[in-house]
Design a protein around this motif. Structure first.
Motif, PDB file in Angstrom:
ATOM      1  N   PRO A  73     -32.501 -36.802 -25.988  1.00  0.00           N
ATOM      2  CA  PRO A  73     -32.875 -36.363 -24.641  1.00  0.00           C
ATOM      3  C   PRO A  73     -31.999 -35.203 -24.179  1.00  0.00           C
ATOM      4  CG  PRO A  73     -31.443 -38.260 -24.494  1.00  0.00           C
ATOM      5  CD  PRO A  73     -31.667 -38.019 -25.966  1.00  0.00           C
ATOM      6  N   ALA A  74     -32.375 -34.597 -23.082  1.00  0.00           N
ATOM      7  CA  ALA A  74     -31.522 -33.576 -22.470  1.00  0.00           C
ATOM      8  C   ALA A  74     -30.200 -34.224 -22.082  1.00  0.00           C
ATOM      9  CB  ALA A  74     -32.211 -32.995 -21.233  1.00  0.00           C
ATOM     10  N   ARG A  75     -29.093 -33.563 -22.417  1.00  0.00           N
ATOM     11  CA  ARG A  75     -27.763 -34.053 -22.036  1.00  0.00           C
ATOM     12  C   ARG A  75     -27.148 -33.015 -21.094  1.00  0.00           C
ATOM     13  NH1 ARG A  75     -26.255 -38.363 -25.424  1.00  0.00           N
ATOM     14  NH2 ARG A  75     -24.826 -38.812 -23.715  1.00  0.00           N
ATOM     15  N   ARG A  76     -26.893 -33.423 -19.860  1.00  0.00           N
ATOM     16  CA  ARG A  76     -26.419 -32.486 -18.835  1.00  0.00           C
ATOM     17  C   ARG A  76     -24.992 -32.767 -18.371  1.00  0.00           C
ATOM     18  NH1 ARG A  76     -31.988 -33.332 -17.568  1.00  0.00           N
ATOM     19  NH2 ARG A  76     -33.181 -31.363 -17.650  1.00  0.00           N
ATOM     20  N   TYR A  77     -24.435 -33.888 -18.773  1.00  0.00           N
ATOM     21  CA  TYR A  77     -23.028 -34.175 -18.486  1.00  0.00           C
ATOM     22  C   TYR A  77     -22.240 -33.833 -19.754  1.00  0.00           C
ATOM     23  CZ  TYR A  77     -24.756 -36.860 -14.459  1.00  0.00           C
ATOM     24  OH  TYR A  77     -25.364 -37.257 -13.290  1.00  0.00           O
ATOM     25  N   LEU A  78     -21.639 -32.664 -19.765  1.00  0.00           N
ATOM     26  CA  LEU A  78     -20.999 -32.161 -20.977  1.00  0.00           C
ATOM     27  C   LEU A  78     -19.498 -31.986 -20.778  1.00  0.00           C
ATOM     28  CD1 LEU A  78     -23.664 -29.440 -21.836  1.00  0.00           C
ATOM     29  CD2 LEU A  78     -23.521 -31.774 -22.734  1.00  0.00           C
ATOM     30  N   ALA A  79     -18.726 -32.461 -21.748  1.00  0.00           N
ATOM     31  CA  ALA A  79     -17.273 -32.336 -21.694  1.00  0.00           C
ATOM     32  C   ALA A  79     -16.854 -30.919 -22.077  1.00  0.00           C
ATOM     33  CB  ALA A  79     -16.624 -33.348 -22.633  1.00  0.00           C
ATOM     34  N   GLU A  80     -15.633 -30.547 -21.692  1.00  0.00           N
ATOM     35  CA  GLU A  80     -15.101 -29.219 -21.998  1.00  0.00           C
ATOM     36  C   GLU A  80     -14.516 -29.127 -23.404  1.00  0.00           C
ATOM     37  OE1 GLU A  80     -12.911 -27.237 -18.701  1.00  0.00           O
ATOM     38  OE2 GLU A  80     -13.146 -29.170 -17.668  1.00  0.00           O
ATOM     39  N   THR A  81     -14.516 -30.219 -24.141  1.00  0.00           N
ATOM     40  CA  THR A  81     -13.941 -30.244 -25.486  1.00  0.00           C
ATOM     41  C   THR A  81     -14.528 -29.127 -26.355  1.00  0.00           C
ATOM     42  OG1 THR A  81     -13.808 -32.652 -25.299  1.00  0.00           O
ATOM     43  CG2 THR A  81     -13.537 -31.700 -27.503  1.00  0.00           C
ATOM     44  N   SER A 106     -32.411 -38.204 -12.418  1.00  0.00           N
ATOM     45  CA  SER A 106     -32.649 -36.925 -13.075  1.00  0.00           C
ATOM     46  C   SER A 106     -32.133 -35.774 -12.219  1.00  0.00           C
ATOM     47  CB  SER A 106     -34.141 -36.733 -13.353  1.00  0.00           C
ATOM     48  OG  SER A 106     -34.619 -37.704 -14.259  1.00  0.00           O
ATOM     49  N   PHE A 107     -32.347 -35.875 -10.911  1.00  0.00           N
ATOM     50  CA  PHE A 107     -31.862 -34.827 -10.010  1.00  0.00           C
ATOM     51  C   PHE A 107     -30.343 -34.753 -10.045  1.00  0.00           C
ATOM     52  CE2 PHE A 107     -30.086 -33.391  -6.024  1.00  0.00           C
ATOM     53  CZ  PHE A 107     -30.751 -32.194  -5.826  1.00  0.00           C
ATOM     54  N   ARG A 108     -29.685 -35.907 -10.008  1.00  0.00           N
ATOM     55  CA  ARG A 108     -28.214 -35.899 -10.014  1.00  0.00           C
ATOM     56  C   ARG A 108     -27.676 -35.268 -11.292  1.00  0.00           C
ATOM     57  NH1 ARG A 108     -29.026 -40.926  -7.331  1.00  0.00           N
ATOM     58  NH2 ARG A 108     -28.998 -42.047  -9.326  1.00  0.00           N
ATOM     59  N   ALA A 109     -28.318 -35.562 -12.428  1.00  0.00           N
ATOM     60  CA  ALA A 109     -27.865 -34.977 -13.689  1.00  0.00           C
ATOM     61  C   ALA A 109     -28.061 -33.463 -13.685  1.00  0.00           C
ATOM     62  CB  ALA A 109     -28.623 -35.606 -14.857  1.00  0.00           C
ATOM     63  N   ALA A 110     -29.208 -33.015 -13.208  1.00  0.00           N
ATOM     64  CA  ALA A 110     -29.481 -31.576 -13.164  1.00  0.00           C
ATOM     65  C   ALA A 110     -28.581 -30.883 -12.145  1.00  0.00           C
ATOM     66  CB  ALA A 110     -30.950 -31.339 -12.841  1.00  0.00           C
ATOM     67  N   HIS A 139     -25.590 -31.881 -11.318  1.00  0.00           N
ATOM     68  CA  HIS A 139     -24.265 -31.827 -11.946  1.00  0.00           C
ATOM     69  C   HIS A 139     -24.174 -30.625 -12.878  1.00  0.00           C
ATOM     70  CE1 HIS A 139     -20.579 -33.290 -13.909  1.00  0.00           C
ATOM     71  NE2 HIS A 139     -21.141 -32.827 -15.010  1.00  0.00           N
ATOM     72  N   LEU A 140     -25.200 -30.428 -13.693  1.00  0.00           N
ATOM     73  CA  LEU A 140     -25.174 -29.291 -14.613  1.00  0.00           C
ATOM     74  C   LEU A 140     -25.079 -27.978 -13.849  1.00  0.00           C
ATOM     75  CD1 LEU A 140     -25.441 -28.319 -17.584  1.00  0.00           C
ATOM     76  CD2 LEU A 140     -27.889 -28.093 -17.141  1.00  0.00           C
ATOM     77  N   ALA A 141     -25.829 -27.879 -12.759  1.00  0.00           N
ATOM     78  CA  ALA A 141     -25.826 -26.632 -11.981  1.00  0.00           C
ATOM     79  C   ALA A 141     -24.437 -26.292 -11.462  1.00  0.00           C
ATOM     80  CB  ALA A 141     -26.813 -26.752 -10.824  1.00  0.00           C
ATOM     81  N   TYR A 142     -23.655 -27.311 -11.113  1.00  0.00           N
ATOM     82  CA  TYR A 142     -22.340 -27.059 -10.529  1.00  0.00           C
ATOM     83  C   TYR A 142     -21.195 -27.172 -11.538  1.00  0.00           C
ATOM     84  CZ  TYR A 142     -24.232 -26.522  -5.908  1.00  0.00           C
ATOM     85  OH  TYR A 142     -24.917 -26.015  -4.826  1.00  0.00           O
ATOM     86  N   HIS A 143     -21.524 -27.544 -12.762  1.00  0.00           N
ATOM     87  CA  HIS A 143     -20.493 -27.657 -13.806  1.00  0.00           C
ATOM     88  C   HIS A 143     -20.894 -26.921 -15.079  1.00  0.00           C
ATOM     89  CE1 HIS A 143     -18.124 -30.763 -11.638  1.00  0.00           C
ATOM     90  NE2 HIS A 143     -19.309 -31.088 -11.137  1.00  0.00           N
TER      91      HIS A 143
END
Length: 217
Positions: free
Chosen positions: A15-23, A98-102, A104-108
């Motif tokens: 699936p789409a993964r929108r919470y991504l670590a900085e590693t 889904s909105f919260r994940a998207a 989050h991506l927009a701001y991170h």
């Protein structure tokens, strides 16, 4: 090391993964993912594509600014509506989760260690709706290759709404090149590899002609 994932399992659980670590993602892994991508379909084997890999924090931040503006323009202004719990399972598919994940991506977005920008030559002025067929299959291969290394991502494009020309100039693209999207990649910071929720296949498949049905054993 890449994980050995059954082909059908990988296809069904990426699936789409929108919470991504900085590693950071090692260069050798990135090269393998990109080599996997370019093995994807290309109409007539013309391969008029290019793949711009962005790791520079300053460049990522500038692209992320445009992405956030595009997000707010289309979805952010509807934040209260889209976070209404009653929207779970709504027809447009954008649940509060889904909105919260998207959002989050927009701001991170800039925190993702790598951006991959798929580009097609001779397409800057194209209005041919088939044009993307020459690269989007390869983009999916990029994401599936990433899945084998435990790396997540998503194909998105909201930065194009407010900053397409600036991003093209920022990346030094040729005048005839079309930016076909943006794929942020990173090791998932939360969530899991799971089967995305979709409408039952029986409701969206038509046999022989639209509306034609066939029983599934």
């Amino acid at each position: 090391m890449a994980e050995h994932v059954d082909l059908l399992e990988g296809l069904r659980t990426t699936p789409a993964r929108r919470y991504l670590a900085e590693t950071p993602i090692p260069d050798d892994v990135l090269w393998e993912l990109l080599d996997t991508a370019v093995r994807g379909p290309s109409g007539g084997n013309r391969q008029t594509w290019g793949w711009v890999v962005v790791t520079d924090p300053t460049v990522k931040a500038r692209i992320a600014e445009h992405y956030q503006q595009g997000w707010e323009k289309v979805y952010g202004v509807r934040r209260e509506e889209l976070l209404d719990p009653a929207r779970d399972g709504a027809a447009d598919g954008l649940s509060p989760a889904s909105f919260r994940a998207a959002d989050h991506l927009a701001y991170h977005l800039a925190e993702a260690p790598v951006f991959v920008v798929p580009v097609l030559r001779n397409g800057a002025d194209s209005t041919d709706k088939r044009f993307g067929a020459s690269i989007y299959g390869a983009v999916q291969q990029l994401l599936l290759g990433a899945r084998a290394h435990g790396i997540g991502g998503v194909l998105t494009s909201l930065h194009l709404l407010t900053g397409e020309r600036e991003v093209d100039e920022l990346l030094g693209l040729p005048d005839d090149a079309a930016t076909m999207g943006l794929v942020p990649l990173g090791y998932p910071a939360r969530g899991r590899w799971s089967t995305p929720r979709r409408q039952p296949v029986e409701q969206v498949v038509h046999w022989e002609r639209w509306g034609g049905n066939r029983a599934r054993d």
